[in-house]
Design a protein around this motif. Structure first.
Motif, short mmCIF file in Angstrom:
data_model
loop_
_atom_site.label_atom_id
_atom_site.label_comp_id
_atom_site.label_asym_id
_atom_site.label_seq_id
_atom_site.Cartn_x
_atom_site.Cartn_y
_atom_site.Cartn_z
N UNK A 36 0.84 -1.19 0.00
CA UNK A 36 0.00 0.00 0.00
C UNK A 36 0.88 1.25 0.00
N UNK A 37 0.68 2.11 -0.99
CA UNK A 37 1.44 3.36 -1.07
C UNK A 37 0.49 4.55 -1.13
N UNK A 38 0.99 5.68 -0.65
CA UNK A 38 0.24 6.94 -0.72
C UNK A 38 0.98 7.87 -1.68
N UNK A 39 0.22 8.68 -2.40
CA UNK A 39 0.84 9.69 -3.25
C UNK A 39 0.77 11.01 -2.50
N UNK A 40 1.92 11.48 -2.05
CA UNK A 40 1.99 12.64 -1.15
C UNK A 40 1.67 13.95 -1.87
N UNK A 41 0.87 14.76 -1.21
CA UNK A 41 0.49 16.06 -1.75
C UNK A 41 1.65 17.05 -1.71
N UNK A 42 2.56 16.90 -0.73
CA UNK A 42 3.64 17.87 -0.59
C UNK A 42 4.82 17.61 -1.52
N UNK A 43 5.22 16.36 -1.68
CA UNK A 43 6.40 16.05 -2.50
C UNK A 43 6.05 15.50 -3.88
N UNK A 45 5.39 12.50 -4.62
CA UNK A 45 6.00 11.19 -4.78
C UNK A 45 5.11 10.15 -4.11
N UNK A 46 5.25 8.91 -4.56
CA UNK A 46 4.62 7.79 -3.87
C UNK A 46 5.49 7.46 -2.67
N UNK A 47 4.85 7.00 -1.59
CA UNK A 47 5.59 6.69 -0.36
C UNK A 47 4.80 5.70 0.49
N UNK A 48 5.50 5.02 1.38
CA UNK A 48 4.81 4.21 2.38
C UNK A 48 4.13 5.17 3.35
N UNK A 49 3.14 4.67 4.07
CA UNK A 49 2.45 5.48 5.06
C UNK A 49 3.46 5.90 6.13
N UNK A 50 3.45 7.17 6.49
CA UNK A 50 4.36 7.65 7.52
C UNK A 50 3.76 8.84 8.23
N UNK A 51 4.33 9.15 9.38
CA UNK A 51 3.84 10.30 10.12
C UNK A 51 4.70 10.59 11.33
N UNK A 52 4.34 11.64 12.02
CA UNK A 52 5.07 12.12 13.19
C UNK A 52 4.39 11.60 14.46
N UNK A 53 5.20 11.19 15.41
CA UNK A 53 4.66 10.81 16.71
C UNK A 53 4.22 12.06 17.46
N UNK A 54 3.07 11.99 18.08
CA UNK A 54 2.63 13.05 18.99
C UNK A 54 3.45 12.90 20.27
N UNK A 55 3.64 13.98 21.04
CA UNK A 55 4.41 13.86 22.27
C UNK A 55 3.87 12.74 23.17
N UNK A 56 4.76 11.83 23.58
CA UNK A 56 4.40 10.74 24.47
C UNK A 56 3.72 9.55 23.81
N UNK A 57 3.49 9.60 22.50
CA UNK A 57 2.78 8.53 21.81
C UNK A 57 3.71 7.34 21.55
N UNK A 58 3.17 6.15 21.73
CA UNK A 58 3.91 4.92 21.45
C UNK A 58 4.02 4.73 19.94
N UNK A 122 -3.66 10.34 -3.51
CA UNK A 122 -4.09 9.03 -3.97
C UNK A 122 -3.51 7.97 -3.05
N UNK A 123 -4.14 6.81 -3.03
CA UNK A 123 -3.67 5.65 -2.29
C UNK A 123 -3.92 4.45 -3.18
N UNK A 124 -2.92 3.56 -3.30
CA UNK A 124 -3.10 2.40 -4.18
C UNK A 124 -2.20 1.25 -3.75
N UNK A 125 -2.61 0.03 -4.15
CA UNK A 125 -1.81 -1.17 -3.95
C UNK A 125 -0.89 -1.36 -5.14
N UNK A 126 0.35 -1.78 -4.88
CA UNK A 126 1.33 -2.05 -5.94
C UNK A 126 2.00 -3.40 -5.70
N UNK A 132 6.11 2.15 -8.35
CA UNK A 132 6.18 3.33 -9.21
C UNK A 132 7.59 3.92 -9.29
N UNK A 133 7.91 4.49 -10.43
CA UNK A 133 9.23 5.11 -10.63
C UNK A 133 9.45 6.27 -9.67
N UNK A 134 8.39 7.03 -9.39
CA UNK A 134 8.51 8.20 -8.53
C UNK A 134 8.24 7.84 -7.06
#
Length: 157
Positions: A36-43, A45-58, A122-126, A132-134
């Motif tokens: 499963x990949x996401x197409x990021x609005x900021x870059x 590019x296609x990418x794996x799901x990612x994000x920032x930990x909130x303070x104290x979050x596991x 966008x979100x899609x299975x590959x 994807x090249x990008x």
């Protein structure tokens, strides 16, 4: 939510200066082994799901939250696959950040993937052999490490 409130508050004090953050990512597989990949609005590019930990979050809870928020699916974690540090990233708004990333292998449980927030267009299975090249370089490394037949997490030595 593209920029968490705690980061927005920090940015009021430091502007665009480099910020060190803790992040999580997930290589999510479906029942046929597609990724499963996401197409990021900021870059844009296609990418794996990612994000920032909130303070104290596991990290494990954070990555499952990110998967649900970004793709609308529910997943379960299989194992920790890698720990690494990203290069310094400069965002379109001028912010500079670098991340300590904790990556997990996850399995799709239910839900139909879709771009569930404004972070992705966008979100899609590959298939693993037809990515994807990008695809973001950091995601290539995370996928490579997640698909290794090794229960030990990868890290730079």
């Amino acid at each position: 939510m593209p920029i968490p409130d705690f980061i927005r508050d920090l940015r009021r004090h430091i502007g665009h200066e480099p910020l060190w953050l803790s992040g999580v990512s997930a290589v999510v597989l479906d029942g046929t082994g597609r990724i499963l990949l996401t197409h990021r609005a900021d870059t844009h590019e296609w990418a794996v799901v990612s994000g920032v930990l909130e303070p104290g979050e596991e990290p494990a809870r954070a990555v499952l939250r990110e998967v649900a928020e970004e793709t609308g699916i529910r997943a379960e974690l299989v194992r920790l696959t890698s720990v690494d540090v990203t290069p310094m990233i400069t965002y379109p708004n001028g912010d500079h950040s670098q991340y300590l990333d904790v990556c997990f292998l996850a399995r799709h449980v239910d839900g139909e993937p879709h771009a569930a927030d404004d972070e992705n267009t966008d979100v899609a299975w590959f298939p693993a052999d037809d990515l994807p090249e990008d695809l973001a370089e950091t995601s290539r490394l995370r996928i490579q490490n997640a698909l290794r037949d090794d229960p030990a997490a990868w890290f730079r030595r």
